[in-house]
Write a protein that holds these residues in place. Structure first.
Motif, PDB file in Angstrom:
ATOM      1  N   SER A  71       6.078 -14.751 -48.826  1.00 24.61           N
ATOM      2  CA  SER A  71       5.261 -14.875 -47.735  1.00 24.61           C
ATOM      3  C   SER A  71       5.938 -15.389 -46.505  1.00 24.61           C
ATOM      4  O   SER A  71       6.852 -15.891 -46.370  1.00 24.61           O
ATOM      5  N   GLY A  72       5.308 -14.762 -45.401  1.00 27.25           N
ATOM      6  CA  GLY A  72       6.052 -15.094 -43.865  1.00 27.25           C
ATOM      7  C   GLY A  72       5.155 -14.690 -42.835  1.00 27.25           C
ATOM      8  O   GLY A  72       3.941 -14.520 -42.985  1.00 27.25           O
ATOM      9  N   TYR A  73       5.706 -15.012 -41.777  1.00 28.62           N
ATOM     10  CA  TYR A  73       5.280 -14.327 -40.375  1.00 28.62           C
ATOM     11  C   TYR A  73       5.991 -13.295 -39.886  1.00 28.62           C
ATOM     12  O   TYR A  73       7.253 -13.505 -39.693  1.00 28.62           O
ATOM     13  N   THR A  74       5.460 -12.499 -39.113  1.00 30.16           N
ATOM     14  CA  THR A  74       6.054 -11.323 -38.221  1.00 30.16           C
ATOM     15  C   THR A  74       5.024 -10.959 -37.398  1.00 30.16           C
ATOM     16  O   THR A  74       3.972 -11.096 -37.246  1.00 30.16           O
ATOM     17  N   GLY A  75       5.717 -10.040 -36.315  1.00 30.05           N
ATOM     18  CA  GLY A  75       4.748  -9.430 -35.331  1.00 30.05           C
ATOM     19  C   GLY A  75       4.645 -10.177 -34.003  1.00 30.05           C
ATOM     20  O   GLY A  75       4.114  -9.508 -32.997  1.00 30.05           O
ATOM     21  N   GLY A  76       5.046 -11.356 -33.930  1.00 32.38           N
ATOM     22  CA  GLY A  76       4.727 -12.242 -32.765  1.00 32.38           C
ATOM     23  C   GLY A  76       5.970 -12.398 -31.929  1.00 32.38           C
ATOM     24  O   GLY A  76       7.167 -11.757 -31.941  1.00 32.38           O
ATOM     25  N   THR A  77       5.924 -13.341 -31.082  1.00 24.18           N
ATOM     26  CA  THR A  77       6.931 -13.843 -30.394  1.00 24.18           C
ATOM     27  C   THR A  77       7.337 -15.081 -30.379  1.00 24.18           C
ATOM     28  O   THR A  77       8.785 -15.326 -29.948  1.00 24.18           O
ATOM     29  N   GLU A  78       7.152 -15.999 -30.995  1.00 25.61           N
ATOM     30  CA  GLU A  78       7.482 -17.089 -31.549  1.00 25.61           C
ATOM     31  C   GLU A  78       8.749 -17.173 -32.291  1.00 25.61           C
ATOM     32  O   GLU A  78       8.872 -16.506 -33.146  1.00 25.61           O
ATOM     33  N   LYS A  79       9.897 -17.695 -31.956  1.00 29.40           N
ATOM     34  CA  LYS A  79      11.218 -17.495 -32.521  1.00 29.40           C
ATOM     35  C   LYS A  79      11.143 -18.316 -33.834  1.00 29.40           C
ATOM     36  O   LYS A  79      11.898 -17.980 -34.654  1.00 29.40           O
ATOM     37  N   LYS A  80      10.612 -19.466 -33.958  1.00 30.61           N
ATOM     38  CA  LYS A  80      10.740 -20.055 -34.951  1.00 30.61           C
ATOM     39  C   LYS A  80       9.295 -20.540 -35.523  1.00 30.61           C
ATOM     40  O   LYS A  80       8.769 -21.671 -35.535  1.00 30.61           O
ATOM     41  N   PRO A  81       8.408 -19.568 -35.985  1.00 25.71           N
ATOM     42  CA  PRO A  81       7.064 -19.993 -36.305  1.00 25.71           C
ATOM     43  C   PRO A  81       6.808 -20.770 -37.592  1.00 25.71           C
ATOM     44  O   PRO A  81       7.628 -20.935 -38.565  1.00 25.71           O
ATOM     45  N   THR A  82       5.742 -22.048 -37.469  1.00 29.83           N
ATOM     46  CA  THR A  82       5.386 -22.485 -38.649  1.00 29.83           C
ATOM     47  C   THR A  82       4.034 -22.103 -38.565  1.00 29.83           C
ATOM     48  O   THR A  82       3.365 -21.541 -38.079  1.00 29.83           O
ATOM     49  N   TYR A  83       3.664 -22.713 -39.886  1.00 25.36           N
ATOM     50  CA  TYR A  83       2.144 -22.318 -40.121  1.00 25.36           C
ATOM     51  C   TYR A  83       1.236 -23.027 -39.260  1.00 25.36           C
ATOM     52  O   TYR A  83       0.226 -22.217 -38.914  1.00 25.36           O
ATOM     53  N   SER A  84       1.502 -24.126 -38.909  1.00 24.58           N
ATOM     54  CA  SER A  84       0.572 -24.644 -37.750  1.00 24.58           C
ATOM     55  C   SER A  84       0.405 -24.179 -36.614  1.00 24.58           C
ATOM     56  O   SER A  84      -0.469 -24.035 -35.956  1.00 24.58           O
ATOM     57  N   LYS A  85       1.543 -23.702 -36.114  1.00 31.04           N
ATOM     58  CA  LYS A  85       1.766 -22.815 -34.842  1.00 31.04           C
ATOM     59  C   LYS A  85       0.956 -21.381 -34.949  1.00 31.04           C
ATOM     60  O   LYS A  85       0.284 -20.937 -34.085  1.00 31.04           O
ATOM     61  N   VAL A  86       1.188 -20.924 -35.897  1.00 34.11           N
ATOM     62  CA  VAL A  86       0.608 -19.436 -36.220  1.00 34.11           C
ATOM     63  C   VAL A  86      -0.812 -19.649 -36.297  1.00 34.11           C
ATOM     64  O   VAL A  86      -1.509 -18.907 -35.820  1.00 34.11           O
ATOM     65  N   SER A  87      -1.137 -20.602 -37.044  1.00 28.72           N
ATOM     66  CA  SER A  87      -2.729 -20.599 -37.361  1.00 28.72           C
ATOM     67  C   SER A  87      -3.681 -21.282 -36.097  1.00 28.72           C
ATOM     68  O   SER A  87      -4.807 -21.077 -35.958  1.00 28.72           O
ATOM     69  N   ARG A  88      -2.912 -22.084 -35.334  1.00 29.79           N
ATOM     70  CA  ARG A  88      -3.457 -22.231 -33.968  1.00 29.79           C
ATOM     71  C   ARG A  88      -3.611 -21.095 -33.104  1.00 29.79           C
ATOM     72  O   ARG A  88      -4.696 -20.990 -32.119  1.00 29.79           O
ATOM     73  N   GLY A  89      -2.825 -19.960 -33.259  1.00 31.05           N
ATOM     74  CA  GLY A  89      -3.023 -18.892 -32.304  1.00 31.05           C
ATOM     75  C   GLY A  89      -2.109 -18.818 -31.158  1.00 31.05           C
ATOM     76  O   GLY A  89      -1.366 -19.778 -30.989  1.00 31.05           O
ATOM     77  N   GLY A  90      -1.706 -17.725 -30.672  1.00 33.80           N
ATOM     78  CA  GLY A  90      -0.991 -17.679 -29.421  1.00 33.80           C
ATOM     79  C   GLY A  90       0.481 -17.302 -29.463  1.00 33.80           C
ATOM     80  O   GLY A  90       1.221 -17.176 -28.632  1.00 33.80           O
ATOM     81  N   THR A  91       1.003 -17.136 -30.945  1.00 34.17           N
ATOM     82  CA  THR A  91       2.246 -16.681 -31.109  1.00 34.17           C
ATOM     83  C   THR A  91       2.320 -15.223 -31.333  1.00 34.17           C
ATOM     84  O   THR A  91       3.510 -14.666 -31.348  1.00 34.17           O
ATOM     85  N   GLY A  92       1.156 -14.626 -31.455  1.00 37.02           N
ATOM     86  CA  GLY A  92       1.444 -13.093 -31.835  1.00 37.02           C
ATOM     87  C   GLY A  92       1.659 -12.802 -33.307  1.00 37.02           C
ATOM     88  O   GLY A  92       1.577 -11.649 -33.692  1.00 37.02           O
ATOM     89  N   HIS A  93       1.877 -13.627 -34.136  1.00 31.79           N
ATOM     90  CA  HIS A  93       2.193 -13.428 -35.294  1.00 31.79           C
ATOM     91  C   HIS A  93       1.129 -13.141 -36.255  1.00 31.79           C
ATOM     92  O   HIS A  93       0.088 -13.713 -36.239  1.00 31.79           O
ATOM     93  N   PHE A  94       1.330 -12.296 -37.576  1.00 32.71           N
ATOM     94  CA  PHE A  94       0.591 -12.143 -38.387  1.00 32.71           C
ATOM     95  C   PHE A  94       0.953 -12.800 -39.820  1.00 32.71           C
ATOM     96  O   PHE A  94       2.135 -13.017 -39.939  1.00 32.71           O
ATOM     97  N   GLU A  95       0.079 -13.332 -40.458  1.00 33.54           N
ATOM     98  CA  GLU A  95       0.486 -13.653 -41.745  1.00 33.54           C
ATOM     99  C   GLU A  95       0.804 -12.518 -42.607  1.00 33.54           C
ATOM    100  O   GLU A  95      -0.069 -11.504 -42.554  1.00 33.54           O
ATOM    101  N   ALA A  96       2.208 -12.175 -43.217  1.00 36.57           N
ATOM    102  CA  ALA A  96       2.650 -10.975 -43.770  1.00 36.57           C
ATOM    103  C   ALA A  96       3.317 -11.311 -45.091  1.00 36.57           C
ATOM    104  O   ALA A  96       3.538 -12.640 -45.338  1.00 36.57           O
ATOM    105  N   VAL A  97       3.770 -10.161 -45.704  1.00 32.18           N
ATOM    106  CA  VAL A  97       4.541 -10.403 -46.899  1.00 32.18           C
ATOM    107  C   VAL A  97       5.776  -9.569 -46.685  1.00 32.18           C
ATOM    108  O   VAL A  97       5.394  -8.311 -46.174  1.00 32.18           O
ATOM    109  N   GLU A  98       6.938  -9.752 -47.403  1.00 32.21           N
ATOM    110  CA  GLU A  98       7.766  -8.812 -47.599  1.00 32.21           C
ATOM    111  C   GLU A  98       8.033  -8.621 -49.181  1.00 32.21           C
ATOM    112  O   GLU A  98       8.246  -9.479 -49.923  1.00 32.21           O
TER     113      GLU A  98
END
Length: 209
Positions: A50-77
Protein backbone atom coordinates in the motif's frame (compact mmCIF):
# COMPACT_ATOMS: atom_id res chain seq x y z
CA UNK A 1 35.36 -26.67 -5.88
CA UNK A 2 34.79 -26.56 -2.11
CA UNK A 3 31.35 -27.82 -0.95
CA UNK A 4 30.40 -24.44 0.52
CA UNK A 5 31.24 -22.63 -2.74
CA UNK A 6 29.26 -25.21 -4.70
CA UNK A 7 26.27 -24.63 -2.42
CA UNK A 8 26.48 -20.83 -2.77
CA UNK A 9 26.68 -21.12 -6.55
CA UNK A 10 23.69 -23.45 -6.64
CA UNK A 11 21.65 -21.05 -4.52
CA UNK A 12 22.53 -18.10 -6.76
CA UNK A 13 21.61 -20.02 -9.89
CA UNK A 14 18.32 -21.06 -8.31
CA UNK A 15 17.42 -17.60 -7.02
CA UNK A 16 18.41 -15.66 -10.13
CA UNK A 17 15.51 -16.65 -12.41
CA UNK A 18 12.99 -16.30 -9.57
CA UNK A 19 14.12 -12.75 -8.88
CA UNK A 20 14.15 -11.86 -12.56
CA UNK A 21 10.58 -13.18 -12.91
CA UNK A 22 9.09 -10.53 -10.65
CA UNK A 23 7.30 -7.63 -12.34
CA UNK A 24 5.14 -4.89 -10.86
CA UNK A 25 1.87 -3.12 -11.57
CA UNK A 26 0.57 0.03 -9.89
CA UNK A 27 -3.15 0.75 -9.58
CA UNK A 28 -5.41 2.98 -7.50
CA UNK A 29 -8.80 1.58 -6.58
CA UNK A 30 -10.03 3.52 -3.59
CA UNK A 31 -9.07 2.28 -0.12
CA UNK A 32 -5.66 0.68 -0.43
CA UNK A 33 -6.41 -1.76 2.39
CA UNK A 34 -9.09 -3.33 0.22
CA UNK A 35 -7.08 -3.44 -3.00
CA UNK A 36 -4.14 -4.97 -1.15
CA UNK A 37 -6.39 -7.60 0.43
CA UNK A 38 -7.97 -8.48 -2.92
CA UNK A 39 -4.80 -8.88 -4.93
CA UNK A 40 -2.83 -10.75 -2.30
CA UNK A 41 -5.34 -13.59 -2.86
CA UNK A 42 -4.49 -13.89 -6.58
CA UNK A 43 -2.33 -16.87 -7.63
CA UNK A 44 0.91 -15.56 -9.09
CA UNK A 45 0.91 -12.40 -6.98
CA UNK A 46 3.86 -12.42 -4.59
CA UNK A 47 3.22 -9.27 -2.57
CA UNK A 48 1.10 -6.13 -2.58
CA UNK A 49 2.29 -2.89 -0.97
CA UNK A 50 0.00 0.00 0.00
CA UNK A 51 1.21 3.50 -0.74
CA UNK A 52 0.79 6.85 -2.43
CA UNK A 53 1.54 8.02 -5.97
CA UNK A 54 0.56 10.47 -8.66
CA UNK A 55 1.08 13.67 -6.70
CA UNK A 56 3.66 16.34 -6.01
CA UNK A 57 4.38 15.83 -2.29
CA UNK A 58 7.89 14.39 -1.92
CA UNK A 59 7.35 12.68 1.41
CA UNK A 60 3.64 11.97 1.62
CA UNK A 61 2.07 10.73 4.82
CA UNK A 62 -1.42 9.42 5.39
CA UNK A 63 -2.47 12.57 7.23
CA UNK A 64 -1.18 14.84 4.44
CA UNK A 65 -2.69 12.79 1.63
CA UNK A 66 -6.08 12.41 3.31
CA UNK A 67 -6.27 16.18 3.97
CA UNK A 68 -5.96 16.77 0.23
CA UNK A 69 -3.78 19.06 -1.84
CA UNK A 70 -0.91 16.61 -2.45
CA UNK A 71 -2.32 15.24 -5.70
CA UNK A 72 -1.57 11.69 -4.51
CA UNK A 73 -3.85 8.71 -4.88
CA UNK A 74 -4.10 5.88 -2.40
CA UNK A 75 -2.57 3.13 -4.52
CA UNK A 76 -0.92 -0.27 -4.41
CA UNK A 77 2.12 -1.77 -6.05
CA UNK A 78 1.55 -5.38 -7.05
CA UNK A 79 4.57 -7.69 -7.34
CA UNK A 80 3.75 -10.67 -9.54
CA UNK A 81 5.22 -13.57 -11.50
CA UNK A 82 4.45 -13.00 -15.20
CA UNK A 83 4.83 -16.72 -15.90
CA UNK A 84 1.78 -17.32 -13.69
CA UNK A 85 -0.37 -14.25 -14.30
CA UNK A 86 -0.16 -11.55 -16.94
CA UNK A 87 -0.33 -7.79 -16.58
CA UNK A 88 -3.47 -7.87 -18.73
CA UNK A 89 -5.17 -10.39 -16.45
CA UNK A 90 -4.31 -8.30 -13.39
CA UNK A 91 -5.90 -5.24 -14.98
CA UNK A 92 -9.04 -7.18 -15.92
CA UNK A 93 -9.39 -8.23 -12.30
CA UNK A 94 -8.73 -4.67 -11.19
CA UNK A 95 -11.47 -3.11 -13.32
CA UNK A 96 -13.93 -5.73 -12.09
CA UNK A 97 -13.11 -5.02 -8.46
CA UNK A 98 -13.91 -1.28 -8.56
CA UNK A 99 -16.58 1.12 -9.79
CA UNK A 100 -14.77 2.57 -12.82
CA UNK A 101 -17.74 4.83 -13.61
CA UNK A 102 -17.31 6.93 -10.44
CA UNK A 103 -15.04 9.97 -10.78
CA UNK A 104 -15.64 11.29 -7.27
CA UNK A 105 -13.98 8.53 -5.26
CA UNK A 106 -14.89 4.94 -4.48
CA UNK A 107 -17.86 3.71 -2.48
CA UNK A 108 -18.05 5.56 0.86
CA UNK A 109 -14.59 7.11 0.39
CA UNK A 110 -14.95 10.39 -1.46
CA UNK A 111 -12.50 12.87 -2.88
CA UNK A 112 -9.50 12.92 -5.27
CA UNK A 113 -7.41 10.63 -3.04
CA UNK A 114 -9.79 7.76 -3.76
CA UNK A 115 -10.12 8.11 -7.54
CA UNK A 116 -9.27 5.13 -9.70
CA UNK A 117 -6.27 4.96 -12.01
CA UNK A 118 -3.76 2.68 -13.69
CA UNK A 119 -0.16 3.93 -13.62
CA UNK A 120 1.81 2.74 -16.65
CA UNK A 121 5.56 2.64 -17.12
CA UNK A 122 5.88 2.24 -20.88
CA UNK A 123 4.06 2.08 -24.20
CA UNK A 124 3.33 -1.65 -23.81
CA UNK A 125 1.60 -1.17 -20.46
CA UNK A 126 -0.33 1.83 -21.78
CA UNK A 127 -1.60 -0.14 -24.79
CA UNK A 128 -2.75 -2.99 -22.54
CA UNK A 129 -4.38 -0.63 -20.05
CA UNK A 130 -6.25 1.22 -22.79
CA UNK A 131 -7.46 -2.06 -24.30
CA UNK A 132 -8.66 -3.41 -20.96
CA UNK A 133 -10.37 -0.11 -20.11
CA UNK A 134 -12.19 -0.15 -23.45
CA UNK A 135 -13.30 -3.74 -22.81
CA UNK A 136 -14.64 -2.71 -19.40
CA UNK A 137 -16.57 0.15 -20.96
CA UNK A 138 -18.14 -2.16 -23.53
CA UNK A 139 -19.01 -4.73 -20.86
CA UNK A 140 -20.75 -2.11 -18.70
CA UNK A 141 -22.25 -0.11 -21.53
CA UNK A 142 -21.32 3.01 -19.59
CA UNK A 143 -18.54 5.60 -19.60
CA UNK A 144 -15.46 4.43 -17.70
CA UNK A 145 -13.59 7.30 -16.04
CA UNK A 146 -10.61 5.41 -14.59
CA UNK A 147 -7.51 7.31 -15.66
CA UNK A 148 -4.42 5.86 -17.31
CA UNK A 149 -1.46 7.90 -16.10
CA UNK A 150 2.30 7.79 -16.46
CA UNK A 151 3.89 6.13 -13.46
CA UNK A 152 5.61 8.37 -10.94
CA UNK A 153 7.47 7.63 -7.74
CA UNK A 154 5.55 5.17 -5.58
CA UNK A 155 5.85 5.96 -1.86
CA UNK A 156 5.26 3.10 0.52
CA UNK A 157 2.64 3.93 3.15
CA UNK A 158 3.25 3.73 6.88
CA UNK A 159 3.87 0.26 8.29
CA UNK A 160 0.52 0.13 10.10
CA UNK A 161 -1.26 0.31 6.72
CA UNK A 162 0.51 -2.76 5.34
CA UNK A 163 -1.55 -5.98 5.56
CA UNK A 164 -4.13 -4.04 7.55
CA UNK A 165 -6.82 -6.59 6.67
CA UNK A 166 -5.14 -9.35 8.64
CA UNK A 167 -3.76 -7.38 11.59
CA UNK A 168 -4.30 -8.65 15.12
CA UNK A 169 -3.86 -5.50 17.22
CA UNK A 170 -6.89 -3.91 18.88
CA UNK A 171 -8.16 -0.69 17.29
CA UNK A 172 -10.91 1.69 18.34
CA UNK A 173 -13.92 1.84 16.00
CA UNK A 174 -17.34 3.47 16.11
CA UNK A 175 -18.57 0.21 17.62
CA UNK A 176 -15.89 0.03 20.26
CA UNK A 177 -12.55 -1.80 20.38
CA UNK A 178 -12.10 -4.50 17.75
CA UNK A 179 -9.37 -6.74 16.45
CA UNK A 180 -7.89 -4.99 13.41
CA UNK A 181 -8.96 -7.73 10.97
CA UNK A 182 -12.54 -7.52 12.29
CA UNK A 183 -12.47 -3.72 12.05
CA UNK A 184 -11.38 -4.04 8.43
CA UNK A 185 -14.24 -6.40 7.59
CA UNK A 186 -16.71 -4.08 9.32
CA UNK A 187 -15.37 -1.09 7.37
CA UNK A 188 -15.48 -2.94 4.05
CA UNK A 189 -19.08 -4.03 4.52
CA UNK A 190 -20.26 -0.66 5.86
CA UNK A 191 -18.56 1.13 2.96
CA UNK A 192 -20.61 -0.90 0.47
CA UNK A 193 -17.66 -1.93 -1.68
CA UNK A 194 -18.66 -5.51 -2.40
CA UNK A 195 -22.35 -4.76 -2.76
CA UNK A 196 -21.65 -2.06 -5.35
CA UNK A 197 -19.17 -4.21 -7.29
CA UNK A 198 -21.68 -7.07 -7.44
CA UNK A 199 -24.48 -4.73 -8.52
CA UNK A 200 -22.30 -3.22 -11.25
CA UNK A 201 -20.49 -6.29 -12.56
CA UNK A 202 -22.81 -9.17 -11.72
CA UNK A 203 -21.16 -12.55 -12.22
CA UNK A 204 -18.03 -10.82 -13.57
CA UNK A 205 -17.36 -9.20 -10.19
CA UNK A 206 -13.93 -9.98 -8.82
CA UNK A 207 -13.19 -10.51 -5.12
CA UNK A 208 -16.66 -9.47 -3.86
CA UNK A 209 -17.18 -11.11 -0.46
Amino acid sequence: MRPILRLVLALLLTAGPALAATETAIVAGGCFWCVESDFESVPGVKEVVSGYTGGTEKKPTYSKVSRGGTGHFEAVEIFYDPSRISYEKLLRLFFRSIDPTDDGGQFCDRGPTYRTAVFVRDARERAIAERVRAEAERALGRKVVTQILDAQTFYKAESYHQDYYKGTRIVLTRRGPKRQSDAYEFYRKACGRDARVRALWGDQAAFAH
